[in-house]
Scaffold this active site. Sequence first.
Site, PDB file in Angstrom:
ATOM      1  CE  LYS A 198      17.344  84.591   4.712  1.00  0.00           C
ATOM      2  NZ  LYS A 198      16.018  84.731   5.327  1.00  0.00           N
TER       3      LYS A 198
ATOM      4  N   GLY B 154       4.971  73.471   0.949  1.00  0.00           N
ATOM      5  CA  GLY B 154       6.004  73.494   1.988  1.00  0.00           C
ATOM      6  C   GLY B 154       5.411  72.983   3.286  1.00  0.00           C
TER       7      GLY B 154
ATOM      8  N   GLY C 128       7.643  72.463   6.095  1.00  0.00           N
ATOM      9  CA  GLY C 128       8.734  72.575   7.059  1.00  0.00           C
ATOM     10  C   GLY C 128       8.248  73.424   8.216  1.00  0.00           C
ATOM     11  CG  ASN C 129       9.475  76.899  11.472  1.00  0.00           C
ATOM     12  OD1 ASN C 129       8.809  77.885  11.190  1.00  0.00           O
ATOM     13  ND2 ASN C 129       9.805  76.622  12.719  1.00  0.00           N
TER      14      ASN C 129
ATOM     15  N   GLY D  18       5.463  76.134   6.796  1.00  0.00           N
ATOM     16  CA  GLY D  18       4.286  75.478   6.220  1.00  0.00           C
ATOM     17  C   GLY D  18       3.513  74.665   7.241  1.00  0.00           C
TER      18      GLY D  18
HETATM   19  P1  NAD Z   1      12.193  74.483   6.158  1.00  0.00           P
HETATM   20  O1  NAD Z   1      13.532  74.071   5.696  1.00  0.00           O
HETATM   21  O2  NAD Z   1      11.780  74.209   7.549  1.00  0.00           O
HETATM   22  O3  NAD Z   1      11.067  73.817   5.198  1.00  0.00           O
HETATM   23  C1  NAD Z   1      11.087  73.993   3.815  1.00  0.00           C
HETATM   24  C2  NAD Z   1       9.930  73.183   3.206  1.00  0.00           C
HETATM   25  O4  NAD Z   1       9.855  73.479   1.812  1.00  0.00           O
HETATM   26  C3  NAD Z   1      10.120  71.672   3.323  1.00  0.00           C
HETATM   27  O5  NAD Z   1       8.854  71.066   3.505  1.00  0.00           O
HETATM   28  C4  NAD Z   1      10.670  71.289   1.946  1.00  0.00           C
HETATM   29  O6  NAD Z   1      10.419  69.942   1.582  1.00  0.00           O
HETATM   30  C5  NAD Z   1       9.898  72.260   1.063  1.00  0.00           C
HETATM   31  N1  NAD Z   1      10.559  72.538  -0.206  1.00  0.00           N
HETATM   32  C6  NAD Z   1      11.839  72.918  -0.406  1.00  0.00           C
HETATM   33  N2  NAD Z   1      12.055  73.071  -1.731  1.00  0.00           N
HETATM   34  C7  NAD Z   1      10.885  72.801  -2.346  1.00  0.00           C
HETATM   35  C8  NAD Z   1      10.464  72.780  -3.697  1.00  0.00           C
HETATM   36  N3  NAD Z   1      11.317  73.086  -4.684  1.00  0.00           N
HETATM   37  N4  NAD Z   1       9.178  72.447  -3.983  1.00  0.00           N
HETATM   38  C9  NAD Z   1       8.313  72.143  -2.986  1.00  0.00           C
HETATM   39  N5  NAD Z   1       8.646  72.148  -1.680  1.00  0.00           N
HETATM   40  C10 NAD Z   1       9.920  72.468  -1.379  1.00  0.00           C
HETATM   41  O7  NAD Z   1      12.096  76.040   5.810  1.00  0.00           O
HETATM   42  P2  NAD Z   1      11.146  77.127   6.488  1.00  0.00           P
HETATM   43  O8  NAD Z   1      11.886  77.734   7.631  1.00  0.00           O
HETATM   44  O9  NAD Z   1       9.804  76.548   6.680  1.00  0.00           O
HETATM   45  O10 NAD Z   1      11.109  78.240   5.346  1.00  0.00           O
HETATM   46  C11 NAD Z   1      10.190  78.162   4.273  1.00  0.00           C
HETATM   47  C12 NAD Z   1      10.105  79.521   3.585  1.00  0.00           C
HETATM   48  O11 NAD Z   1       9.661  80.502   4.539  1.00  0.00           O
HETATM   49  C13 NAD Z   1      11.419  80.049   3.041  1.00  0.00           C
HETATM   50  O12 NAD Z   1      11.154  80.779   1.861  1.00  0.00           O
HETATM   51  C14 NAD Z   1      11.914  80.981   4.125  1.00  0.00           C
HETATM   52  O13 NAD Z   1      12.809  81.972   3.637  1.00  0.00           O
HETATM   53  C15 NAD Z   1      10.602  81.580   4.581  1.00  0.00           C
HETATM   54  N6  NAD Z   1      10.622  82.140   5.938  1.00  0.00           N
HETATM   55  C16 NAD Z   1      10.990  81.383   7.009  1.00  0.00           C
HETATM   56  C17 NAD Z   1      10.951  81.939   8.286  1.00  0.00           C
HETATM   57  C18 NAD Z   1      11.271  81.135   9.520  1.00  0.00           C
HETATM   58  O14 NAD Z   1      11.030  81.646  10.633  1.00  0.00           O
HETATM   59  N7  NAD Z   1      11.743  79.905   9.418  1.00  0.00           N
HETATM   60  C19 NAD Z   1      10.571  83.283   8.457  1.00  0.00           C
HETATM   61  C20 NAD Z   1      10.191  84.026   7.353  1.00  0.00           C
HETATM   62  C21 NAD Z   1      10.212  83.432   6.090  1.00  0.00           C
END
Ligand code: NAD
Length: 399
Positions: A96, A204, A206-207, A209
């Site tokens: 990571k 969440g 983002g990607n 959610g």
């Molecule tokens: P992202 O940056 O695209 O989106 C993050 C989302 O979380 C946003 O909507 C943001 O507003 C919200 N957020 C952030 N802090 C917050 C808080 N304190 N309270 C409420 N909402 C909050 O990130 P992502 O890629 O969607 O990743 C989200 C989670 O999924 C992370 O834990 C990441 O490690 C995990 N993850 C991501 C992937 C991937 O392919 N992107 C793969 C496996 C796991």
Amino acid sequence: MSVVDYEALRQVIDIPAPARELLSRPEKQISFALSLPLGDEFFCADAHVVYHNTARGVAKGGIRFDPNVTLEETQDLAELMSMKTALSQIPFGGGKSSIKADPQKLAPLEKDSLIKEFVHMIRKEFFYPLDYVPAPDMGTNPRDMAIIYGETHIPESVTGKPPRNGGLAGRREATGRGVAAVAALAWEQAGGESLAGATCAVQGFGNVGSWTCQFLADRGVCIVGVADIHGGIYDEQGIDIYGLLEHVAAGHLLIDFGPTRISNAELLALPVDFLIPAASGEVLTEQNADSVTTKLIIEAANHPVTSEGDAILAENGVTVVPDILANSGGVVASYLEWRLGKSGAMTTEQETYQVIDKTMAETAGRVWDFADERMTMRTAAWALAVDELVKAMADRGWF
Ligand code: NAD
């Protein structure tokens, strides 16, 4: 400190002492500073790259861009990646990286410059030996991966790139696709009939959610609550997810979509059939785990439940589908992209979806078969992953 409780796992599987020693700390790590001249100002960000374990392959894991990220969090996330790749039996290790900066406060070109600086700082040790292969995580996206590719010129040096820049069709939505697939399997396992009509809340957007919501909405799930960092919205009739996606894509705040605003704390306590934390880590702790009313949690985020929170949820009869299973669709697709980068083969979106769905079903099946009344689903998933890692380290003569 490890995320995985190796001591508790020894009740379930044999972990020789040297293997435990090797797994309880990162194999390698580097910390450095990224500097960025901004006109008259000067910006400097801490950055870290952690290899947790590479017995099974190159260190695979996303880049987190977050103003509060720490080395310890990066180590925890790298350890979870070792577990995730081992559990899914993908030939990768776990790594990571993190950049301590707020992506919202940087102009696109400033963010590009920081990412390029990140590559320059570690290219000799990590990128050119192709030992660390990043992907998007919180705060990073396909464009950032394309910037990295532009620096290395090696397709397999980074995954999560846009499809027209050497990426994989279906990678962007892969994690959400896998979360929705696991939610359906867990719902069935819990005795639920059709997923259509079941209620759900997602933290969440983002990607992970937003794609999770979309795939669940496609299956007819009634998503009554969604939240992001600014707060949440609630509609007992079900939120129009497709409308919300358009609203957010047009640059509006999620909380302005209506009809009723709720806090993140209220969202996590909603009486839904299942709850999906898909944002930051450690959102369910000993402070609020007792307020959870759902009986099923699908961990789309990494490490959203602390060990203290986990104990309370188990005591209250809440089933938690662990992160290393629930969100592994992304790394499964990353493996396809990495392989594609090496071979030049082409993969369609439908093929990507098929591999994700099949791998999620097989992995979930192995976890359910292994779990018994002595253990939670998290313990079962950790046990299978650690067993795989122990065997891989032994095969390599590491102990
Ligand atoms: P992202 O940056 O695209 O989106 C993050 C989302 O979380 C946003 O909507 C943001 O507003 C919200 N957020 C952030 N802090 C917050 C808080 N304190 N309270 C409420 N909402 C909050 O990130 P992502 O890629 O969607 O990743 C989200 C989670 O999924 C992370 O834990 C990441 O490690 C995990 N993850 C991501 C992937 C991937 O392919 N992107 C793969 C496996 C796991």
